[in-house]
Structures are given as C-alpha cells and as structure tokens.
Design a protein around this motif. Structure first.
Motif, PDB file in Angstrom:
ATOM      1  N   SER A 154     -14.597 -32.039  90.852  1.00  0.00           N
ATOM      2  CA  SER A 154     -16.001 -32.303  91.196  1.00  0.00           C
ATOM      3  C   SER A 154     -16.699 -33.105  90.099  1.00  0.00           C
ATOM      4  CB  SER A 154     -16.736 -30.979  91.399  1.00  0.00           C
ATOM      5  OG  SER A 154     -16.704 -30.231  90.200  1.00  0.00           O
ATOM      6  N   GLU A 155     -16.080 -33.193  88.910  1.00  0.00           N
ATOM      7  CA  GLU A 155     -16.709 -33.926  87.801  1.00  0.00           C
ATOM      8  C   GLU A 155     -16.159 -35.347  87.672  1.00  0.00           C
ATOM      9  OE1 GLU A 155     -18.210 -31.511  84.252  1.00  0.00           O
ATOM     10  OE2 GLU A 155     -16.452 -30.388  84.837  1.00  0.00           O
ATOM     11  N   ILE A 156     -15.444 -35.811  88.706  1.00  0.00           N
ATOM     12  CA  ILE A 156     -14.790 -37.118  88.597  1.00  0.00           C
ATOM     13  C   ILE A 156     -15.774 -38.259  88.386  1.00  0.00           C
ATOM     14  CG2 ILE A 156     -14.741 -37.571  91.107  1.00  0.00           C
ATOM     15  CD1 ILE A 156     -12.069 -38.564  88.483  1.00  0.00           C
ATOM     16  N   CYS A 173     -10.920 -37.432  79.037  1.00  0.00           N
ATOM     17  CA  CYS A 173     -10.567 -36.005  78.980  1.00  0.00           C
ATOM     18  C   CYS A 173     -11.846 -35.194  78.762  1.00  0.00           C
ATOM     19  CB  CYS A 173      -9.592 -35.789  77.806  1.00  0.00           C
ATOM     20  SG  CYS A 173      -9.102 -34.084  77.547  1.00  0.00           S
ATOM     21  N   HIS A 174     -12.037 -34.173  79.566  1.00  0.00           N
ATOM     22  CA  HIS A 174     -13.236 -33.331  79.426  1.00  0.00           C
ATOM     23  C   HIS A 174     -12.843 -31.858  79.372  1.00  0.00           C
ATOM     24  CE1 HIS A 174     -16.880 -31.175  80.175  1.00  0.00           C
ATOM     25  NE2 HIS A 174     -16.493 -30.813  81.388  1.00  0.00           N
ATOM     26  N   CYS A 175     -13.426 -31.119  78.444  1.00  0.00           N
ATOM     27  CA  CYS A 175     -13.161 -29.682  78.364  1.00  0.00           C
ATOM     28  C   CYS A 175     -14.294 -29.000  77.589  1.00  0.00           C
ATOM     29  CB  CYS A 175     -11.807 -29.412  77.722  1.00  0.00           C
ATOM     30  SG  CYS A 175     -11.700 -29.946  76.012  1.00  0.00           S
ATOM     31  N   HIS A 176     -14.124 -27.712  77.314  1.00  0.00           N
ATOM     32  CA  HIS A 176     -15.190 -26.921  76.691  1.00  0.00           C
ATOM     33  C   HIS A 176     -14.676 -26.203  75.446  1.00  0.00           C
ATOM     34  CE1 HIS A 176     -15.978 -26.499  81.279  1.00  0.00           C
ATOM     35  NE2 HIS A 176     -16.534 -27.607  80.855  1.00  0.00           N
ATOM     36  N   PRO A 177     -14.253 -26.913  74.405  1.00  0.00           N
ATOM     37  CA  PRO A 177     -13.765 -26.231  73.197  1.00  0.00           C
ATOM     38  C   PRO A 177     -14.929 -25.518  72.496  1.00  0.00           C
ATOM     39  CG  PRO A 177     -13.829 -28.616  72.858  1.00  0.00           C
ATOM     40  CD  PRO A 177     -14.261 -28.376  74.267  1.00  0.00           C
ATOM     41  N   ASN A 235     -25.326 -28.375  76.245  1.00  0.00           N
ATOM     42  CA  ASN A 235     -25.188 -27.146  77.043  1.00  0.00           C
ATOM     43  C   ASN A 235     -24.022 -27.193  78.033  1.00  0.00           C
ATOM     44  OD1 ASN A 235     -28.301 -27.561  76.432  1.00  0.00           O
ATOM     45  ND2 ASN A 235     -27.845 -25.375  76.473  1.00  0.00           N
ATOM     46  N   HIS A 236     -22.963 -27.903  77.657  1.00  0.00           N
ATOM     47  CA  HIS A 236     -21.847 -28.029  78.600  1.00  0.00           C
ATOM     48  C   HIS A 236     -20.495 -28.111  77.887  1.00  0.00           C
ATOM     49  CE1 HIS A 236     -20.146 -30.264  82.375  1.00  0.00           C
ATOM     50  NE2 HIS A 236     -19.271 -29.444  81.836  1.00  0.00           N
ATOM     51  N   GLY A 237     -20.193 -29.202  77.221  1.00  0.00           N
ATOM     52  CA  GLY A 237     -18.863 -29.352  76.612  1.00  0.00           C
ATOM     53  C   GLY A 237     -18.700 -30.709  75.967  1.00  0.00           C
TER      54      GLY A 237
HETATM   55 ZN   LIG Z   1     -17.262 -29.218  82.438  1.00  0.00          ZN
END
Ligand SMILES: [Zn+2]
Length: 349
Positions: A154-156, A173-177, A235-237
């Motif tokens: 959904s974040e494409i 690349c997306h993530c939440h470290p 507030n996300h990543g």
């Molecule tokens: Zn995300």
C-alpha cells in the motif's frame, strides 16, 4: 504462423545479449534448441547463486521495458532468470530487515526499477521475514499492478514518486528501525560530523508526517531525494534509495540505525562528544562525491561543515576575528604578554 528455432539460432541470440526465452515463446523448438534453453536457465541460476553482489546477477534479458510493452514481453521479463534474481535480492534484504528487527508485523517495503516506468515491489500484508520470490509484484509508475499474484504494498506510491523525481534511484527501501525512527518521532535529523561511515553513505533529510501511502506523503519524500538518500519520515520510519542496487539501499538502513544508536549511547557517557574538524569532514565528503552519492553539503566551505552542533543550511562560518579589530581592545593584555616575555628572556640570559 510460428517459426522454427534451432540450438544455433538460440546460441546466436544469447551471444548478442538477447533473451532466448522471449524468442522461444511463440516458436517451435528443435530438441537441441530445448537443451540450449535449459542450459541457459541453469547457467543463469548458477550465476545468481555464485555471488551476492550485482556483478553476479544475470543481465537484463531484453531492452528497456515500459508499462506499454506487450503483456507477453512483460510476462517473459517477470518470469526471466534476471527478474528472479532481483526478486531473490528483495527477499534476502527483507529477511535481513526482519532479523534485525527493523520491521514489525507486515511493515516495511521495497522496490526496484526495472524499466522506464515499471518496478518490481513487495506485496502487502506479508512479513518481510517470510518473503518469497513468488510474492513479488510488477507495477507501473502510477501504482497500477501489472503482474504478480499478491497485491502490491500500500506504500508503493512513495517508492514510485521517489523514482519519478530522482532518475538515479534504481532501488528503494522503507522500514521502521527503532533508533532512527525515534529521531523521526522527535522530528530531528541526527547531528552530524561524528562517524565516517554515516557521513559517506547517508545524507539525511526529514519529511513531515502524512498518512502512510498517501500521494502527499510520497510527494514530500520525493522532493527530498534531490539532495538526500536517507529520509526520516516524521512519526513513521525511514526510507532510503540507491543508484546502485537494493542491497545498498538496505545498507543505509543499517548505517543510520547503528549511528543513531551510537549517538544515543555516547550522549549518556557524561563526556563531551568529539566531532570532526572541517577539513576532516571535507575529506569524507570528497569520498562521498566520488562514489556518486548526493549531499547538500558538497561545495560548502570547510568551516561551514561541523562548527555548529547540528548542521543546518546556511550556517555561517565561525572565522576567528581579525587581529586589527582587537588591537585597541586588548592593549592591556598586550602589555602583560610583553612584560612576561621580557621576564622570561631576561631569566634565560
Ligand atoms: Zn511504513
């Protein structure tokens, strides 16, 4: 009407760097041609297994594709050994993200540009720890899904907007470290001039919060890709991009996360934190520039790089005041220094 292809025909296509699978699709194959095709597939698979770097990956089987390419060509590409190697790379990075706890639940997503306006990306609602090549999707740059059995992330839109805005971006690349995300929650870019790895590989900007997956979020992040390759999303990543490959985009995650963690710990040691001098920082930026990475600090004066606690655009140089300006002011001090100097000299005699 279909044509007949022999082993020699296919060998010629391979020698010219073409895709024998695409040529064979609507053709009648001789038994030896079928053997050639099988040998080709085995060789491609071996090349993928032989190394993890981009050099080991099979080369793109056809010319540049786009969203308007015939469906058969897109399918041939999507099922080719080359596309498979890209899907495997995404899975490998997904597993690393999950093992390092940079993603939670089904969080995190990745994409690789594979044509003028198409990309392979991760599916929605699948943990990055259990990604399989068969989960991957092919999308056009508007986010429409072209191929793949699972639904695209959904974040494409954010990944695609980054690629549209930054033509050099081949992988995202997306993530939440957690440590880097903590800075994103506090809405601050980590202070700079402390560790070389971070300064060379990451250029960090902060994007304001918007609903994940919304076009507005993608727009705000994309605007930062001209100057930054690592973007903290408030507030996300974090989202990163690379002009080389998906592994490099992933490396940026490891590097920013390790950096944020280190400075949080360093801040608790009760000692002042040392930073690079301007010339030291300049040297690192020269390396960065030679690697083709972006950074808004290229071209800045040495004294502008590390003199402030936190690098900020337009920080003025802290040049020591010129002696003439202080002559009258320091007359007493001058006299004292002269007296002490005379005293020492006379003692030495
Ligand atoms: Zn995300």
């Amino acid at each position: 009407m279909s044509n007949v292809l022999t082993a020699r025909d296919l060998e010629e296509i391979i020698a010219k760097g073409g895709d024998p699978n695409a040529a064979a699709k609507d053709a009648v194959l001789t038994p030896s041609a079928r053997d050639t095709l099988r040998d080709y597939a085995n060789a491609q698979r071996k090349a993928v297994r032989a190394g993890s770097g981009e050099n080991a990956a099979p080369t793109a089987p056809t010319g540049p594709l786009n969203s308007k390419s015939p469906k058969a060509e897109l399918e041939a590409f999507f099922n080719s050994p080359y596309a498979h190697s890209l899907k495997e790379q995404i899975c490998e990075m997904g597993h690393r993200l999950w093992k390092r706890a940079y993603v939670d639940g089904n969080g995190g997503n990745m994409a690789i540009r594979v044509g003028d306006d198409i990309a392979i990306c991760t599916p929605t609602l699948v943990s990055k720890g259990s990604l399989k090549p068969s989960d991957m999707c092919l999308v056009d740059f508007e986010g429409n899904q072209l191929l793949g059995t699972k639904k695209r992330t959904s974040e494409i839109l954010m990944h695609l907007q980054m690629m549209k805005r930054q033509p050099k971006a081949v992988a995202t690349c997306h993530c939440h470290p957690p440590y880097a995300t903590a800075f994103a929650v506090a809405n601050i870019a980590p202070p700079t001039c402390m560790l070389p790895e971070y300064e060379v590989f990451c250029s960090v900007g902060v994007a304001p919060y918007r609903t994940p997956g919304s076009p507005d979020m993608g727009k705000l992040v994309a605007e930062l890709t001209d100057q930054y390759n690592t973007i903290l999303m408030a507030n996300h990543g974090v989202v990163t991009w690379s002009h080389n490959n998906i592994e490099e985009a992933y490396w940026r995650m490891e590097i920013i996360e390790a950096y944020c963690r280190t400075i949080v710990v360093a801040g608790q040691l009760g000692k002042p934190i040392n930073t690079f001098s301007g010339p030291q920082m300049k040297e690192l930026l020269n390396i960065k520039q030679s690697l083709g990475f972006v950074d808004p600090r290229f071209g800045m004066k040495e004294c502008e790089l590390c003199d402030s606690d936190e690098w900020r655009p337009g920080a003025s140089c802290a040049i020591p005041p010129k002696p003439e300006a202080t002559v009258g002011y320091d007359e007493e001090a001058e006299k004292t220094v002269q007296a002490i100097t005379d005293q020492i000299l006379s003692q030495m005699k």
